[in-house]
Design a protein around this motif. Structure first.
Motif, short mmCIF file in Angstrom:
data_model
loop_
_atom_site.label_atom_id
_atom_site.label_comp_id
_atom_site.label_asym_id
_atom_site.label_seq_id
_atom_site.Cartn_x
_atom_site.Cartn_y
_atom_site.Cartn_z
N VAL A 179 -53.27 -20.11 16.37
CA VAL A 179 -53.09 -21.31 15.78
C VAL A 179 -52.12 -22.34 16.23
N ALA A 180 -51.27 -21.83 16.85
CA ALA A 180 -50.32 -23.15 17.46
C ALA A 180 -51.06 -23.48 18.43
N TYR A 181 -51.68 -23.07 19.45
CA TYR A 181 -52.48 -23.38 20.45
C TYR A 181 -53.51 -24.45 20.03
N PHE A 182 -54.09 -24.44 18.77
CA PHE A 182 -55.16 -25.57 18.60
C PHE A 182 -54.81 -26.61 17.81
N MET A 183 -53.56 -26.29 17.00
CA MET A 183 -53.04 -27.35 16.21
C MET A 183 -52.75 -28.59 16.76
N ASP A 184 -52.62 -29.00 18.03
CA ASP A 184 -52.33 -30.30 18.67
C ASP A 184 -53.47 -30.73 19.59
N VAL A 185 -54.47 -29.86 19.56
CA VAL A 185 -55.46 -30.26 20.44
C VAL A 185 -56.62 -31.27 19.64
N PRO A 186 -56.90 -32.45 20.36
CA PRO A 186 -57.67 -33.57 19.93
C PRO A 186 -58.98 -32.87 19.51
N GLY A 187 -59.41 -33.29 18.32
CA GLY A 187 -60.65 -32.42 17.82
C GLY A 187 -60.54 -31.66 16.57
N VAL A 188 -59.51 -30.83 17.17
CA VAL A 188 -59.13 -29.77 15.91
C VAL A 188 -57.78 -30.53 15.09
N LYS A 189 -56.71 -31.41 15.70
CA LYS A 189 -55.81 -31.82 15.11
C LYS A 189 -56.19 -32.55 14.03
N GLY A 190 -55.90 -32.57 12.89
CA GLY A 190 -56.37 -33.30 11.61
C GLY A 190 -57.61 -33.05 11.15
N THR A 191 -58.34 -32.19 11.80
CA THR A 191 -59.43 -31.85 11.11
C THR A 191 -59.40 -30.60 10.37
N TYR A 192 -58.72 -29.68 11.07
CA TYR A 192 -58.46 -28.21 10.68
C TYR A 192 -56.98 -28.19 9.75
#
Length: 208
Positions: A179-192
């Motif tokens: 969860v921490a890995y993906f939270m700041d990844v563009p495409g996931v950040k702000g969409t999940y």
């Protein structure tokens, strides 16, 4: 040589469809496989110092974004991958399948000398040399163009689930780490949301 994957091929079961042919779980497409269907001699986790992001719209993954890495190396980023020890012929066949080509060829020495080379005007037409591991060169491929904000796209639950399974099996990551890995990844950040990501990790993508 090593082929290092940061996208759905981080999941070995999905990747082996590029070797043996077949339809990966959760994907809409069937892969033709390599001319040489010998399984990789080895596989191991690998960390890339390149920014991961999700972009474009992939029909095979229900129109969601797919994974790319920025070509610029930056120690601030740690993108998990799984790499497979394959033959050069197999790597060429993998690149061809990823780019929708019947066949493909490249000058490996030139890519190693330059560090990167655009060999095809397609989503994964930029070949990157990432150094050596155990006496073998490490290659991957990504988008020829820099990350464009207007092309950043939310990945589908199916695509994200495929990567998450790979992260769990190859990198041994736990739920909080994923969860921490993906939270700041563009495409996931702000969409999940965090909870939606947790639901996907737990295999309950229906709650996203």
């Amino acid at each position: 040589m090593w082929y290092a994957s940061f996208g759905s091929n981080i999941n070995v079961d999905r990747f082996l469809c590029y070797i043996k042919g077949g339809k990966p779980a959760l994907s809409n497409d069937t892969e033709r496989g390599c001319r040489d269907m010998t399984l990789p001699r080895s596989e191991k986790p690998f960390v890339m110092n390149h920014q991961l992001y999700f972009a474009k719209e992939a029909g095979r993954w229900n129109g969601g974004g797919v994974g790319f890495i920025d070509v610029v190396r930056d120690p601030a980023y740690r993108t998990y991958s799984n790499m497979y020890l394959v033959t050069r012929e197999q790597f060429l066949d993998i690149v061809a399948q990823e780019n929708g080509l019947d066949s493909f060829d490249m000058d490996f020495d030139e890519v190693m000398e330059k560090g990167a080379k655009v060999v095809q005007d397609s989503w994964y037409g930029n070949l990157l040399y990432l150094g050596d591991e155990g006496g073998y060169p490490v290659f991957t491929f990504t988008n020829p163009e820099p990350m464009a904000p207007d092309e950043v796209k939310k990945p589908s639950v199916e695509y994200l689930s495929t990567i998450i399974t790979g992260l769990q099996k190859s990198a041994g990551l736990e739920e909080d780490e994923i969860v921490a890995y993906f939270m700041d990844v563009p495409g996931v950040k702000g969409t999940y949301t965090e909870q939606e990501l947790r639901n996907v990790v737990r295999g309950d993508g229906s709650r996203v």
